[in-house]
Design a protein around this motif. Structure first.
Motif, PDB file in Angstrom:
ATOM      1  N   ASP A 253       0.832  -1.211   0.000  1.00 17.20           N
ATOM      2  CA  ASP A 253       0.000   0.000   0.000  1.00 17.20           C
ATOM      3  C   ASP A 253       0.859   1.250   0.000  1.00 17.20           C
ATOM      4  O   ASP A 253       0.509   2.261  -0.643  1.00 17.20           O
ATOM      5  N   MET A 254       1.987   1.235   0.711  1.00 16.76           N
ATOM      6  CA  MET A 254       2.860   2.409   0.766  1.00 16.76           C
ATOM      7  C   MET A 254       3.599   2.612  -0.547  1.00 16.76           C
ATOM      8  O   MET A 254       3.890   3.747  -0.931  1.00 16.76           O
ATOM      9  N   LEU A 255       3.893   1.530  -1.254  1.00 19.24           N
ATOM     10  CA  LEU A 255       4.488   1.655  -2.580  1.00 19.24           C
ATOM     11  C   LEU A 255       3.471   2.244  -3.550  1.00 19.24           C
ATOM     12  O   LEU A 255       3.795   3.115  -4.359  1.00 19.24           O
ATOM     13  N   GLU A 256       2.243   1.767  -3.467  1.00 21.66           N
ATOM     14  CA  GLU A 256       1.200   2.234  -4.379  1.00 21.66           C
ATOM     15  C   GLU A 256       0.877   3.703  -4.156  1.00 21.66           C
ATOM     16  O   GLU A 256       0.614   4.444  -5.111  1.00 21.66           O
ATOM     17  N   SER A 257       0.925   4.138  -2.900  1.00 22.13           N
ATOM     18  CA  SER A 257       0.609   5.538  -2.587  1.00 22.13           C
ATOM     19  C   SER A 257       1.776   6.475  -2.870  1.00 22.13           C
ATOM     20  O   SER A 257       1.599   7.694  -2.897  1.00 22.13           O
ATOM     21  N   GLY A 258       2.968   5.923  -3.086  1.00 27.33           N
ATOM     22  CA  GLY A 258       4.131   6.750  -3.339  1.00 27.33           C
ATOM     23  C   GLY A 258       4.876   7.181  -2.094  1.00 27.33           C
ATOM     24  O   GLY A 258       5.842   7.947  -2.178  1.00 27.33           O
ATOM     25  N   MET A 259       4.437   6.709  -0.922  1.00 28.31           N
ATOM     26  CA  MET A 259       5.149   7.053   0.308  1.00 28.31           C
ATOM     27  C   MET A 259       6.533   6.411   0.333  1.00 28.31           C
ATOM     28  O   MET A 259       7.471   6.964   0.934  1.00 28.31           O
ATOM     29  N   LEU A 260       6.656   5.260  -0.302  1.00 34.12           N
ATOM     30  CA  LEU A 260       7.937   4.555  -0.389  1.00 34.12           C
ATOM     31  C   LEU A 260       8.214   4.192  -1.837  1.00 34.12           C
ATOM     32  O   LEU A 260       7.291   4.034  -2.641  1.00 34.12           O
ATOM     33  N   VAL A 261       9.474   4.018  -2.128  1.00 32.84           N
ATOM     34  CA  VAL A 261       9.922   3.523  -3.425  1.00 32.84           C
ATOM     35  C   VAL A 261      10.602   2.183  -3.197  1.00 32.84           C
ATOM     36  O   VAL A 261      11.408   2.039  -2.262  1.00 32.84           O
ATOM     37  N   GLY A 262      10.274   1.196  -3.997  1.00 32.73           N
ATOM     38  CA  GLY A 262      10.877  -0.125  -3.860  1.00 32.73           C
ATOM     39  C   GLY A 262      11.967  -0.359  -4.895  1.00 32.73           C
ATOM     40  O   GLY A 262      11.729  -0.167  -6.087  1.00 32.73           O
ATOM     41  N   LEU A 263      13.152  -0.763  -4.437  1.00 28.08           N
ATOM     42  CA  LEU A 263      14.251  -1.118  -5.347  1.00 28.08           C
ATOM     43  C   LEU A 263      14.110  -2.594  -5.683  1.00 28.08           C
ATOM     44  O   LEU A 263      14.872  -3.452  -5.236  1.00 28.08           O
ATOM     45  N   GLN A 264      13.085  -2.907  -6.488  1.00 25.91           N
ATOM     46  CA  GLN A 264      12.704  -4.295  -6.706  1.00 25.91           C
ATOM     47  C   GLN A 264      13.697  -5.066  -7.561  1.00 25.91           C
ATOM     48  O   GLN A 264      13.702  -6.293  -7.554  1.00 25.91           O
ATOM     49  N   GLU A 265      14.555  -4.352  -8.287  1.00 26.04           N
ATOM     50  CA  GLU A 265      15.590  -5.045  -9.043  1.00 26.04           C
ATOM     51  C   GLU A 265      16.645  -5.651  -8.117  1.00 26.04           C
ATOM     52  O   GLU A 265      17.459  -6.479  -8.548  1.00 26.04           O
ATOM     53  N   LEU A 266      16.640  -5.244  -6.854  1.00 18.74           N
ATOM     54  CA  LEU A 266      17.547  -5.810  -5.853  1.00 18.74           C
ATOM     55  C   LEU A 266      16.772  -6.716  -4.892  1.00 18.74           C
ATOM     56  O   LEU A 266      17.118  -6.827  -3.726  1.00 18.74           O
TER      57      LEU A 266
END
Length: 309
Positions: A253-266
């Motif tokens: 939910d925090m990724l979707e809202s833009g509160m956090l950014v996920g470094l998903q390539e790592l």
């Protein structure tokens, strides 16, 4: 009177209680929809069973003997306990409840945002949530269902896995703008990292294990800010204090809202994950069954949404 010293019958005690309360066999018979002679016979049979007189027959009525008074007090107390128990059981039947054991993180970031939909669908079911951040032993808790982070052995035993362990670094957008790009484990290791302690033997992934599994490099933990509560760690990440480890399913939910950014390539995946444990498999009930079906459906929706994204 010569008695046999036997146990009193439940029906005999019921008749005795009514007769003792009214101090009249006739009034007791009216209450019990019986006859005066039947009440008198049942009281006599009770006295013979116990081997002691309970009433003194007097002109136009009866009165309790000392033994009768003692028995009357005990019978009334016993009937009151039975009545309270029946009321409690009926209330539980009318308002079924389910007790859930989980950790703070899952309760805050996955369960609570979705719980209103369950309560809307089942408004008559009371939900009680028991949380802790350490190792949670459901065997010592009075709970019906446990939603816990499980190792491979527990999940292999037949416990439904809600979603696998998938982790990746997360940080605030501002932090990434200031320190980015972050495209390698080596660069990640140079930055302030937010760590979650595992001092009670928890099986979740930590930074040293992450770097070892992802890139085969050691990590000295020299630049960590450490927390014993994942909720506080995430708040620190949102505030731009460093990079935290994000668990898929908890930070969505925090990724979707833009509160956090996920470094998903790592990112990394493991065979561990959150499991749905029926802590009392020998007992069933509407509340527990409804909760289990709802949790599994929500987990499936989470997986489907992730696939689309």
């Amino acid at each position: 009177m010569v008695g046999v010293g036997g146990r009193a019958s439940p029906n005999g005690l019921r008749v005795f209680e009514a007769a003792a309360r009214h101090l009249s066999f006739t009034a007791a018979a009216r209450e019990l929809r019986s006859t005066q002679s039947a009440v008198s016979q049942q009281v006599r049979a009770l006295e013979e069973q116990l081997g002691m007189p309970l009433f003194e027959r007097i002109y136009r009525g009866v009165r309790l003997t000392e033994a009768g008074q003692a028995l009357f007090a005990g019978v009334q107390e016993g009937f009151a306990i039975i009545d309270r128990t029946i009321d409690r059981l009926q209330d539980r039947y009318r308002h079924p409840h389910v007790n859930i054991l989980t950790d703070f993180s899952f309760a805050a970031y996955w369960l609570m945002p979705r719980l209103p939909s369950f309560r809307k669908r089942h408004p008559h079911i009371d939900v009680r949530i028991v949380t802790n951040q350490g190792v949670l032993d459901w065997r010592t808790q009075e709970v019906d269902v446990a939603i816990l982070f499980c190792d491979e052995r527990t999940l292999a035993s037949g416990v439904p896995r809600l979603f696998p362990e998938e982790v990746f670094p997360v940080c605030a957008p501002g932090f990434l703008q200031q320190h980015g790009p972050i495209e390698s484990p080596e660069r990640l290791a140079e930055l302030p990292l937010l760590a979650l302690t595992a001092d009670q033997g928890q099986s979740w992934l930590d930074w040293p294990s992450y770097f070892e599994q992802l890139a085969g490099i050691g990590y000295m933990e020299s630049s960590e800010l450490t927390f014993n509560n994942y909720t506080l760690l995430i708040q620190a990440a949102i505030a731009g204090q460093g990079i935290g480890m994000g668990w898929r399913g908890l930070v969505d939910d925090m990724l979707e809202s833009g509160m956090l950014v996920g470094l998903q390539e790592l990112g990394l995946r493991s065979s561990r994950g959150y499991g749905l444990i029926d802590t009392r498999p020998d007992t069933s009930g509407e509340a527990k069954r409804a909760l289990q079906e709802w949790v599994l459906a929500c987990a499936e929706e989470t997986q489907d949404k992730r696939t689309v994204l």
